[in-house]
Write an enzyme that holds these catalytic residues in place. Sequence first.
Site, short mmCIF file in Angstrom:
data_model
loop_
_atom_site.label_atom_id
_atom_site.label_comp_id
_atom_site.label_asym_id
_atom_site.label_seq_id
_atom_site.Cartn_x
_atom_site.Cartn_y
_atom_site.Cartn_z
CD GLU A 152 -2.86 -1.31 2.43
OE1 GLU A 152 -2.68 -0.47 3.19
OE2 GLU A 152 -3.63 -2.26 2.26
CD GLU A 257 -4.90 -7.96 1.64
OE1 GLU A 257 -5.77 -7.38 2.09
OE2 GLU A 257 -3.63 -7.90 1.88
C1 XIL Z 1 -6.56 -6.64 8.27
C2 XIL Z 1 -6.71 -7.64 9.31
O1 XIL Z 1 -7.59 -8.62 8.49
C3 XIL Z 1 -7.23 -7.35 10.42
O2 XIL Z 1 -7.48 -8.22 11.28
C4 XIL Z 1 -6.61 -5.98 11.15
O3 XIL Z 1 -7.30 -5.68 12.22
C5 XIL Z 1 -6.30 -5.11 10.00
O4 XIL Z 1 -5.62 -5.64 8.95
N1 XIL Z 1 -5.12 -4.70 3.63
C6 XIL Z 1 -4.10 -5.64 3.89
C7 XIL Z 1 -4.35 -6.41 4.93
O5 XIL Z 1 -3.02 -5.71 3.58
O6 XIL Z 1 -3.08 -6.70 5.99
C8 XIL Z 1 -5.42 -6.02 6.15
O7 XIL Z 1 -5.72 -7.00 6.91
C9 XIL Z 1 -6.61 -5.67 5.36
C10 XIL Z 1 -6.15 -4.54 4.26
#
Ligand code: XIL
Length: 370
Positions: A152, A257
């Site tokens: 990101e 994701e």
């Molecule tokens: C999220 C997790 O799923 C949560 O449990 C945590 O509280 C916050 O992060 N982008 C990403 C992930 O790269 O690491 C994030 O994961 C969601 C968005």
Amino acid sequence: MKKIFFPFLILVLIGLHSCAQKQSGSLKQAYAPYFKIGTALNASHIEEGDYDGVLLVRKHFNAITPENVMKWELIHPSPTQYNFALPDAFVKFGQRDSMFMVGHTLVWHSQLPQWVQSITDPVQLEQVMKEHIFQVMGRYKGKIHAWDVVNEALNEDGSMRESVFYKVLGPNYIAKAFTYAHQADPNCKLYYNDYNMVVPAKRQGAIRIIKELQAQGIPIHGVGMQGHWNLNWPSLQDIEQAITDFAALGITVMVTELDITVLPNPWDLVGADVNQQFQNSEKMNPYPNFLPDSVDIQLAKRYEDIFKIFIKHHTVIDRVSFWGVHDGVSWLNDWPIHGRTNYPLLFNRNYKPKRAFKTVMAVAKLQETK
Ligand code: XIL
């Protein structure tokens, strides 16, 4: 009579149960000809506390990513402290079934401890970043197959996000992170990972980052598109365009994701005051007890359409990973509004396959018969 009947009944029930298990098929097997199917593990999976969740993982997935335990604030909370217990257990979990393991993530502005965020001296920050990468990647050298090196780094318009790394080290921090990552484990696959990559302006930013690394001869092997999508957005055309644009750079593409929210997002409500909408729980949390069939069917169709695109481009896609094992553990129950009931994945809260599971399986089978 009774004495014979009960053992017989139990055998019949066990038979039916294993038959039902077999019939539902396995995602990783159905998709083996196309790409890996991954999921994100939370601490209760890693420690094998969520027994039914672990069964799902072992049956359906051949790639795993730690949802949180390798993030900087957890693995390296203070300058001299590293927490390796859960990350070690994650690696053991994956090794048992020879799963493809992705480390997540080394350099990211979120879940970054305050002690790193407050560094202002470039020499010190570079040293800290380098040491972090060497310690964490070095420990799992030859075991973890790939890392999300930078996560990101972009704003929505494709410009660089003003993270502490950018502000203190300048735009070159990405090249430095990838260089150190390559030194720490020369055989590891190195990825750039971000959300909203389907948005053309942001995608252009990612393409710029990747091309700059390639021009300098710094290894980058793949790009991860976080698939935090919804029932209507992004369009199938935009998803397809993003896949082909990234593939044209000669690197592998991953959907890292994937989850599809079925709930309204505050920012979708055009013309409304966002804060008021946050308080309107009935409106923002419309399915607290169960997912209506009509929405379940919509979700199944959406997953079907998306997986058809993935299969169409399977030669450039290395992995599709869901962000979570089942609806009950999805981060989308708490983000962007805390305490909602969301249904974004293929398995429900009772660990049972949803309609979407069936459509996703059917897409792979349809392809087989073509
Ligand atoms: C999220 C997790 O799923 C949560 O449990 C945590 O509280 C916050 O992060 N982008 C990403 C992930 O790269 O690491 C994030 O994961 C969601 C968005």
